[in-house]
Scaffold this motif. Sequence first.
Motif, PDB file in Angstrom:
ATOM      1  N   ASP A   1      40.451  35.648  51.301  1.00  0.00           N
ATOM      2  CA  ASP A   1      41.568  35.468  52.232  1.00  0.00           C
ATOM      3  C   ASP A   1      41.045  34.780  53.486  1.00  0.00           C
ATOM      4  OD1 ASP A   1      43.822  37.050  50.880  1.00  0.00           O
ATOM      5  OD2 ASP A   1      42.184  38.489  50.898  1.00  0.00           O
ATOM      6  N   VAL A   2      41.493  33.544  53.691  1.00  0.00           N
ATOM      7  CA  VAL A   2      41.025  32.739  54.820  1.00  0.00           C
ATOM      8  C   VAL A   2      42.239  32.319  55.637  1.00  0.00           C
ATOM      9  CG1 VAL A   2      39.609  30.774  55.507  1.00  0.00           C
ATOM     10  CG2 VAL A   2      39.227  31.864  53.279  1.00  0.00           C
ATOM     11  N   GLY A   3      42.556  33.095  56.662  1.00  0.00           N
ATOM     12  CA  GLY A   3      43.756  32.806  57.442  1.00  0.00           C
ATOM     13  C   GLY A   3      44.990  32.934  56.571  1.00  0.00           C
ATOM     14  N   ASN A   4      45.744  31.849  56.464  1.00  0.00           N
ATOM     15  CA  ASN A   4      46.964  31.845  55.650  1.00  0.00           C
ATOM     16  C   ASN A   4      46.716  31.373  54.220  1.00  0.00           C
ATOM     17  OD1 ASN A   4      48.698  32.738  57.753  1.00  0.00           O
ATOM     18  ND2 ASN A   4      48.750  30.675  58.607  1.00  0.00           N
ATOM     19  N   PHE A   5      45.453  31.191  53.866  1.00  0.00           N
ATOM     20  CA  PHE A   5      45.094  30.781  52.509  1.00  0.00           C
ATOM     21  C   PHE A   5      44.560  31.985  51.737  1.00  0.00           C
ATOM     22  CE2 PHE A   5      45.042  26.828  54.818  1.00  0.00           C
ATOM     23  CZ  PHE A   5      45.507  25.889  53.906  1.00  0.00           C
ATOM     24  N   HIS A   6      45.070  32.174  50.521  1.00  0.00           N
ATOM     25  CA  HIS A   6      44.689  33.338  49.715  1.00  0.00           C
ATOM     26  C   HIS A   6      44.269  32.891  48.314  1.00  0.00           C
ATOM     27  CE1 HIS A   6      46.589  35.780  52.849  1.00  0.00           C
ATOM     28  NE2 HIS A   6      47.591  34.922  52.794  1.00  0.00           N
ATOM     29  N   LEU A   7      43.053  33.286  47.927  1.00  0.00           N
ATOM     30  CA  LEU A   7      42.601  33.013  46.565  1.00  0.00           C
ATOM     31  C   LEU A   7      43.605  33.612  45.588  1.00  0.00           C
ATOM     32  CD1 LEU A   7      40.095  31.894  44.929  1.00  0.00           C
ATOM     33  CD2 LEU A   7      39.365  34.294  44.785  1.00  0.00           C
ATOM     34  N   THR A   8      43.943  32.864  44.539  1.00  0.00           N
ATOM     35  CA  THR A   8      44.959  33.351  43.601  1.00  0.00           C
ATOM     36  C   THR A   8      44.676  32.883  42.181  1.00  0.00           C
ATOM     37  OG1 THR A   8      47.358  33.634  43.323  1.00  0.00           O
ATOM     38  CG2 THR A   8      46.573  31.407  43.863  1.00  0.00           C
ATOM     39  N   GLY A   9      45.563  33.237  41.255  1.00  0.00           N
ATOM     40  CA  GLY A   9      45.385  32.875  39.850  1.00  0.00           C
ATOM     41  C   GLY A   9      44.353  33.761  39.176  1.00  0.00           C
ATOM     42  N   VAL A  10      43.816  33.313  38.054  1.00  0.00           N
ATOM     43  CA  VAL A  10      42.871  34.139  37.291  1.00  0.00           C
ATOM     44  C   VAL A  10      41.609  34.447  38.093  1.00  0.00           C
ATOM     45  CG1 VAL A  10      43.695  33.410  35.020  1.00  0.00           C
ATOM     46  CG2 VAL A  10      41.897  32.092  36.162  1.00  0.00           C
ATOM     47  N   GLU A  11      41.295  33.610  39.094  1.00  0.00           N
ATOM     48  CA  GLU A  11      40.127  33.878  39.937  1.00  0.00           C
ATOM     49  C   GLU A  11      40.294  35.173  40.733  1.00  0.00           C
ATOM     50  OE1 GLU A  11      41.845  30.998  40.089  1.00  0.00           O
ATOM     51  OE2 GLU A  11      40.500  29.359  39.528  1.00  0.00           O
ATOM     52  N   ARG A  12      41.535  35.655  40.835  1.00  0.00           N
ATOM     53  CA  ARG A  12      41.805  36.879  41.595  1.00  0.00           C
ATOM     54  C   ARG A  12      41.978  38.092  40.678  1.00  0.00           C
ATOM     55  NH1 ARG A  12      43.009  36.928  47.596  1.00  0.00           N
ATOM     56  NH2 ARG A  12      42.546  39.101  47.986  1.00  0.00           N
ATOM     57  N   PHE A  13      41.933  37.885  39.380  1.00  0.00           N
ATOM     58  CA  PHE A  13      42.124  38.992  38.440  1.00  0.00           C
ATOM     59  C   PHE A  13      41.050  40.072  38.609  1.00  0.00           C
ATOM     60  CE2 PHE A  13      44.931  37.247  34.750  1.00  0.00           C
ATOM     61  CZ  PHE A  13      45.857  36.798  35.680  1.00  0.00           C
ATOM     62  N   SER A  14      39.889  39.681  39.129  1.00  0.00           N
ATOM     63  CA  SER A  14      38.802  40.659  39.304  1.00  0.00           C
ATOM     64  C   SER A  14      39.196  41.780  40.256  1.00  0.00           C
ATOM     65  CB  SER A  14      37.540  39.968  39.818  1.00  0.00           C
ATOM     66  OG  SER A  14      37.784  39.340  41.070  1.00  0.00           O
ATOM     67  N   ASP A  15      40.112  41.512  41.181  1.00  0.00           N
ATOM     68  CA  ASP A  15      40.599  42.549  42.097  1.00  0.00           C
ATOM     69  C   ASP A  15      41.313  43.671  41.347  1.00  0.00           C
ATOM     70  OD1 ASP A  15      39.626  40.986  44.095  1.00  0.00           O
ATOM     71  OD2 ASP A  15      41.504  40.784  45.195  1.00  0.00           O
ATOM     72  N   PHE A  16      41.747  43.353  40.137  1.00  0.00           N
ATOM     73  CA  PHE A  16      42.531  44.314  39.354  1.00  0.00           C
ATOM     74  C   PHE A  16      41.779  44.753  38.093  1.00  0.00           C
ATOM     75  CE2 PHE A  16      45.285  41.495  41.764  1.00  0.00           C
ATOM     76  CZ  PHE A  16      46.029  42.411  42.496  1.00  0.00           C
ATOM     77  N   GLY A  17      40.451  44.577  38.105  1.00  0.00           N
ATOM     78  CA  GLY A  17      39.637  45.104  37.014  1.00  0.00           C
ATOM     79  C   GLY A  17      39.344  44.151  35.890  1.00  0.00           C
ATOM     80  N   MET A  18      39.646  42.843  36.067  1.00  0.00           N
ATOM     81  CA  MET A  18      39.376  41.870  35.010  1.00  0.00           C
ATOM     82  C   MET A  18      38.503  40.750  35.557  1.00  0.00           C
ATOM     83  SD  MET A  18      42.934  41.522  32.872  1.00  0.00           S
ATOM     84  CE  MET A  18      42.109  40.764  31.478  1.00  0.00           C
ATOM     85  N   GLU A  19      37.224  40.840  35.307  1.00  0.00           N
ATOM     86  CA  GLU A  19      36.274  39.806  35.744  1.00  0.00           C
ATOM     87  C   GLU A  19      36.223  38.743  34.668  1.00  0.00           C
ATOM     88  OE1 GLU A  19      34.255  38.543  38.861  1.00  0.00           O
ATOM     89  OE2 GLU A  19      34.367  40.731  38.788  1.00  0.00           O
ATOM     90  N   LEU A  20      36.739  37.549  34.983  1.00  0.00           N
ATOM     91  CA  LEU A  20      36.801  36.476  33.996  1.00  0.00           C
ATOM     92  C   LEU A  20      35.844  35.352  34.357  1.00  0.00           C
ATOM     93  CD1 LEU A  20      40.686  36.242  33.591  1.00  0.00           C
ATOM     94  CD2 LEU A  20      39.073  37.567  32.224  1.00  0.00           C
ATOM     95  N   ILE A  21      35.397  34.633  33.344  1.00  0.00           N
ATOM     96  CA  ILE A  21      34.533  33.475  33.567  1.00  0.00           C
ATOM     97  C   ILE A  21      35.391  32.350  34.134  1.00  0.00           C
ATOM     98  CG2 ILE A  21      33.057  31.749  32.469  1.00  0.00           C
ATOM     99  CD1 ILE A  21      32.383  33.869  30.355  1.00  0.00           C
ATOM    100  N   GLY A  22      34.972  31.828  35.277  1.00  0.00           N
ATOM    101  CA  GLY A  22      35.750  30.791  35.943  1.00  0.00           C
ATOM    102  C   GLY A  22      35.562  29.411  35.344  1.00  0.00           C
ATOM    103  N   THR A  23      36.352  28.476  35.820  1.00  0.00           N
ATOM    104  CA  THR A  23      36.313  27.095  35.334  1.00  0.00           C
ATOM    105  C   THR A  23      35.569  26.178  36.307  1.00  0.00           C
ATOM    106  OG1 THR A  23      38.412  26.563  36.418  1.00  0.00           O
ATOM    107  CG2 THR A  23      38.511  27.388  34.153  1.00  0.00           C
TER     108      THR A  23
END
Length: 314
Positions: free
Chosen positions: A191-213
């Motif tokens: 979270d950088v000011g008004n910018f928020h990491l999202t999509g599958v890259e954020r799934f790790s916050d909910f217990g799903m660590e995925l290999i990124g692209t």
Amino acid sequence: MKALSKMEVRVLLKLRGERSVSELADELGLSLSRTSALVASLERKGLIKTEKRGRHRIVSLSDAKAAELFKRLVSKFGHMHLEEILSGKNLPLLAVLTTAPLSAHELCIKSNLSRSTFHHVINKLSNYGIIGKKDEKYFLVERYGLFHEFAEEFYELQNSIKAREFSEDSAVVWSGVGEFILSTEEYRGKDVGNFHLTGVERFSDFGMELIGTGRYHYYYSDKAKELSLEDVIVHALLIDFSPRTILYSIVLLLAYRDKINQKKLFNLGRKYDVSVSELLKYLKGKEVERYPHPSMEEVKEIFKMYFGEGKWVQ
């Protein structure tokens, strides 16, 4: 992310050629400092360009597509009250109004306008004959399509400017009214000011660590302080509606079935034009028997991998 003010539209209307800032001030009946501030604001918004010539700063419309569309609007609809029509809260609604009828609810979701503001704007634009209504749905009268094109392009321009300020290699993958999603190779934090990491890259916050692209996606909004699971899932599907993303999104929905706000999920689906109704069938133990949706066996296998067999509920 501000729209255009009436005075800014008035400045644009004066730029049928080149003008110095002092000439604009005289024509508008404004002080030099006030005119300079308006010019600076429009330059930041990418609609005009300035050039220093001797003691004068010369102002003209920029080469942006939005500026070109504005010129076309003036040429075709210069007899109308453009400073009223193209300013304030009218612009967000014009950006999402098309010739395809939409309900007030859908238009509010897409334009980020409150219901009361929406009706105020609808009444105002209806007085100009720009908006039609059929079966309790609203649409843009076909001959005024340029108003939508300009408003949509205006917000795309503002979003691209904001995206480039965040990351030089950024590419806007979805553009809305005062909000957008960008793609970049640069990881800047969650979270950088008004910018928020999202999509599958954020799934790790909910217990799903995925290999990124190797690319990261950020959602920008000057209103959202944080993203919900519903936001993250719909963003992921918007970015990449592939079998892999659908599968992992369904698993997350099942893992948080008691916390998911289905109404919010539906509304987000409407905003981003992403179908979520098929995914929700899996919450009822049903599977969708057509590509690219997974079988329940695939869902169960991935679910157990991340959340354990004990949490699986059919």
